[in-house]
Design an enzyme around this catalytic site. Sequence first.
Site, PDB file in Angstrom:
ATOM      1  N   LYS A  73       2.714  -7.455  11.834  1.00 42.57           N
ATOM      2  CA  LYS A  73       1.734  -8.140  10.728  1.00 42.57           C
ATOM      3  C   LYS A  73       1.928  -9.079   9.737  1.00 42.57           C
ATOM      4  CE  LYS A  73       1.204  -4.986   6.520  1.00 42.57           C
ATOM      5  NZ  LYS A  73       0.606  -3.848   5.582  1.00 42.57           N
ATOM      6  N   ARG A  75      -1.619   5.739  12.859  1.00 45.11           N
ATOM      7  CA  ARG A  75      -0.536   5.646  14.881  1.00 45.11           C
ATOM      8  C   ARG A  75      -0.618   5.174  15.667  1.00 45.11           C
ATOM      9  NH1 ARG A  75       1.850   3.496  10.659  1.00 45.11           N
ATOM     10  NH2 ARG A  75       3.617   4.284   9.996  1.00 45.11           N
ATOM     11  N   ARG A  92       0.976  -1.785  -0.320  1.00 39.76           N
ATOM     12  CA  ARG A  92       0.091  -0.147  -0.403  1.00 39.76           C
ATOM     13  C   ARG A  92       0.463   0.942   0.165  1.00 39.76           C
ATOM     14  NH1 ARG A  92      -3.008   0.069   4.782  1.00 39.76           N
ATOM     15  NH2 ARG A  92      -3.490   2.216   4.446  1.00 39.76           N
TER      16      ARG A  92
HETATM   17  C1  BTN Z   1      -0.054  -3.326   2.613  1.00 37.86           C
HETATM   18  O1  BTN Z   1       1.547  -3.205   1.873  1.00 37.86           O
HETATM   19  O2  BTN Z   1      -0.536  -4.065   3.537  1.00 37.86           O
HETATM   20  C2  BTN Z   1      -0.416  -4.872   1.369  1.00 37.86           C
HETATM   21  C3  BTN Z   1       0.417  -5.786   0.373  1.00 37.86           C
HETATM   22  C4  BTN Z   1      -0.052  -6.557  -0.614  1.00 37.86           C
HETATM   23  C5  BTN Z   1       0.564  -7.205  -1.312  1.00 37.86           C
HETATM   24  C6  BTN Z   1       0.000  -8.692  -1.712  1.00 37.86           C
HETATM   25  S1  BTN Z   1       1.074  -9.791  -2.749  1.00 37.86           S
HETATM   26  C7  BTN Z   1      -0.570 -11.018  -3.703  1.00 37.86           C
HETATM   27  C8  BTN Z   1      -0.409  -9.149  -4.589  1.00 37.86           C
HETATM   28  N1  BTN Z   1       0.823  -8.793  -5.387  1.00 37.86           N
HETATM   29  C9  BTN Z   1       1.392  -7.771  -5.425  1.00 37.86           C
HETATM   30  O3  BTN Z   1       2.055  -6.647  -5.656  1.00 37.86           O
HETATM   31  N2  BTN Z   1       0.689  -7.242  -4.047  1.00 37.86           N
HETATM   32  C10 BTN Z   1      -0.689  -7.598  -3.652  1.00 37.86           C
END
Ligand code: BTN
Length: 266
Positions: free
Chosen positions: A127, A262, A63
């Site tokens: 996480k 936060r 994100r």
């Molecule tokens: C976050 O930042 O919390 C979200 C992470 C999301 C990762 C997943 S892995 C499968 C899909 N493909 C990606 O490139 N990102 C999401």
Amino acid sequence: MTEPAGFNRERVIAAMSMLAHEVSLEIQTSVDSTNRILLERAREGAASGEVLLAARQTAGRGRRGKSWTSPVGNIYVSVLWRFSGGADRLGGLSLAVGLGIAELVERLGASAVELKWPNDVLWQGSKLCGILLEVEPGLGHGVAGVIGVGLNFEMPEAEAAGIGQAWTDLRTAVGRALDRDAVAGELISVIISAVRTFEREGMTSVLRRWHHYDALRDLPVAAFSGNHTVLGTAAGIDKTGALLLEVDGELVPVYAGEVSVRVAGV
Ligand code: BTN
């Protein structure tokens, strides 16, 4: 058949139970980003229900423009779904998916699973899983959503050095070895059924179930949006999926995609 370090298709499908015939499942050993690929296919007209599962990503997206560390050992999956109406209707979708995943992780045996708004699945404050919803405008009425999930399954310690936050994996949270193919199948089922329930009922059942997992409830938090900061006490979510902050006796909604949150003082 299983590729080296890859998933076993038959075992993944076996764990998807009834939902297996409703989706088109593709499994890859290594891709740049499952989200990027499905967004490209959405632009080319791919139908709802395309699922891309990968054992590794070389350019995993997180994100707010961050990268997502994606070595072999974890689960990376994206689902393409077409929705009628505008993108504003998808406000709570990633919360609905996060909730389904938190419930799955509990069913697998982890206790004290929490959700940090909007959709970080945490175990003991670290996480475990991240969700990235990306939206592609459709040609007519409607939008395509790509829901990407990165579930830390067995994170190789050496690969995790660059992760800029506290992380954990399912092996640690559950305290025993699990079958990665079966968990991937169950994860896909949970995502699809969360999407379908959200499509049918909106936020109704999410609003009822959120409280149980809410990591922020009643905590003082700071929500940052560009140069703008809101300080308040977290008071759950509303029916658009916004985080509610109580500020001077009033409830102020904070919308997904605009803020990071936060716990105050941290
Ligand atoms: C976050 O930042 O919390 C979200 C992470 C999301 C990762 C997943 S892995 C499968 C899909 N493909 C990606 O490139 N990102 C999401």
